[in-house]
Design an enzyme around this catalytic site. Structure first.
Site, mmCIF file in Angstrom:
data_model
loop_
_atom_site.group_PDB
_atom_site.id
_atom_site.type_symbol
_atom_site.label_atom_id
_atom_site.label_comp_id
_atom_site.label_asym_id
_atom_site.label_seq_id
_atom_site.Cartn_x
_atom_site.Cartn_y
_atom_site.Cartn_z
ATOM 1 N N VAL A 287 0.809 -1.224 0.000
ATOM 2 C CA VAL A 287 0.000 0.000 0.000
ATOM 3 C C VAL A 287 0.841 1.273 0.000
ATOM 4 O O VAL A 287 0.350 2.335 -0.374
ATOM 5 C CB VAL A 287 -0.969 -0.009 1.208
ATOM 6 C CG1 VAL A 287 -0.240 0.288 2.508
ATOM 7 C CG2 VAL A 287 -2.130 0.953 1.003
ATOM 8 N N TYR A 288 2.116 1.199 0.379
ATOM 9 C CA TYR A 288 2.964 2.391 0.388
ATOM 10 C C TYR A 288 3.195 2.872 -1.047
ATOM 11 O O TYR A 288 3.746 2.146 -1.883
ATOM 12 C CB TYR A 288 4.313 2.114 1.045
ATOM 13 C CG TYR A 288 4.256 1.683 2.496
ATOM 14 C CD1 TYR A 288 3.151 1.947 3.292
ATOM 15 C CD2 TYR A 288 5.320 1.012 3.087
ATOM 16 C CE1 TYR A 288 3.105 1.554 4.623
ATOM 17 C CE2 TYR A 288 5.288 0.618 4.419
ATOM 18 C CZ TYR A 288 4.173 0.880 5.171
ATOM 19 O OH TYR A 288 4.135 0.483 6.490
ATOM 20 N N SER A 289 2.792 4.095 -1.313
ATOM 21 C CA SER A 289 2.860 4.666 -2.666
ATOM 22 C C SER A 289 2.147 3.769 -3.679
ATOM 23 O O SER A 289 2.476 3.764 -4.865
ATOM 24 C CB SER A 289 4.303 4.912 -3.109
ATOM 25 O OG SER A 289 4.904 5.943 -2.362
#
Length: 334
Positions: free
Chosen positions: A58-60
């Site tokens: 989900v990060y970036s």
């Protein structure tokens, strides 16, 4: 750099884990560094002996995994590093683009493998629990990934101790892969994990890899008050205002400042040294966007705290209700 055993597994990891949420796309968050800007962080970390790297799909929205995989392939030997990522957060607007269904876990793992550019993920963690999916389904899906050789070990993150114990019991009764790690929220201004989670992890041989060991900069002295600060992240974070609301937080920060002055060290080094000295902790996850911060974290490994130092740091803590860190707390990562 010294290396420690990751829980009861055979993996050896550095005493610091580099958190990679800070690297990916600034379109996702204004404080995130793009690939080219992130390059020296990975180079310097590997050269310093850090072999443990943590990210999440989900990060970036996947770009963090791309950047992490790219630069580790450039600077590290794949057999020597431990790459960890996470699954749960929504990767799109569709009904099956998040959570912990067997469908999403399998699809998300395949996507993470492609983005990281690896054949196997060393540590695959559930980012939160999914109340909509039966725990048996979650564990079977994770066990399948281990059996298929796509994942070496599995890990959990922020939940109640009784929830982790339930999952461990299900795994043991059914012969499924067992959680090897717990990535929880733990630092000098949030110590509620000491009540039940850390004793459980120590008893069960589970490695603890805390996130936010500096309380999102509060313990480093970069945020005079929650929601304030000079950095882009401090002024746009928002999560700090959900986590750090105790009247006693300022007294803890003052204690860190006092011990730091006595040792002629930075506040961040003292706060990291305290986390590292806790017996349940394997390696804190550090997030850095300045090379000086990375150097500061690495040199914190040289700091030795006395019993008197630790007592001074811990004395101001005010017991609080456990923070709400369920799925809703990840909404800001969308």
């Amino acid at each position: 750099m010294e290396y420690v055993q990751l829980g009861s597994t055979g993996q050896q990891v550095s005493q610091l884990c580099l958190g990679c949420m800070s690297y990916g796309s600034p379109d996702w968050r204004p404080w995130v560094l793009d690939s080219d800007t992130a390059e020296p962080f990975f180079r310097n970390a590997v050269e310093a002996g850090i072999n443990f790297f943590d990210t999440a799909d989900v990060y970036s929205v996947g770009e963090s995994e791309v950047v992490t995989g790219k630069w580790l392939a450039e600077f590290a030997k794949r057999d020597e590093v431990v790459i960890a990522t996470k699954v749960f957060g929504p990767m799109g607007d569709g009904p099956n683009m998040g959570g912990l269904s067997r469908k999403h876990i399998q699809q998300a793992c395949e996507a993470s493998l492609r983005r990281l550019g690896v054949d196997t993920i060393d540590l695959y963690q559930i980012h939160r629990l999914d109340a909509r999916t039966p725990p048996e389904e979650v564990l079977v899906a994770l066990d399948h990934l281990v059996t298929a050789g796509k994942v070496r070990y599995i890990g959990a993150s922020s939940m109640y101790a009784w929830e982790l114990m339930k999952l461990l019991s299900l795994s043991e009764r059914n012969g499924w892969a067992r959680f090897a790690t717990m990535q929880d929220h733990y630092n000098l201004v949030y110590r509620e994990e000491e009540r039940e989670m850390h004793p459980l992890c120590s008893h069960e041989g589970i490695g603890v890899i805390p996130w936010s060991p500096l309380a999102r900069g509060l313990l480093a002295g970069t945020r005079p008050n929650v929601g304030e600060g000079k950095t882009t992240r401090a002024t746009t974070d928002g999560i700090d205002q959900l986590l750090y609301t105790s009247d006693g937080d300022a007294a803890v920060v003052d204690a860190v400042r006092s011990v730091a002055q006595r040792h002629e060290r930075s506040m961040a080094q003292i706060a990291l040294a305290w986390v590292r000295h806790k017996p349940a902790v394997t390696a804190p996850i550090i997030g850095v966007t300045k090379l000086a911060q990375l150097d500061e974290a690495i040199t914190s490994l040289d700091v030795e705290l006395s019993d008197e130092d630790i007592a001074e740091l811990e004395a101001p803590y005010v017991v609080r209700a456990p923070a709400e860190l369920g799925p809703a707390s990840l909404r800001s990562l969308r």
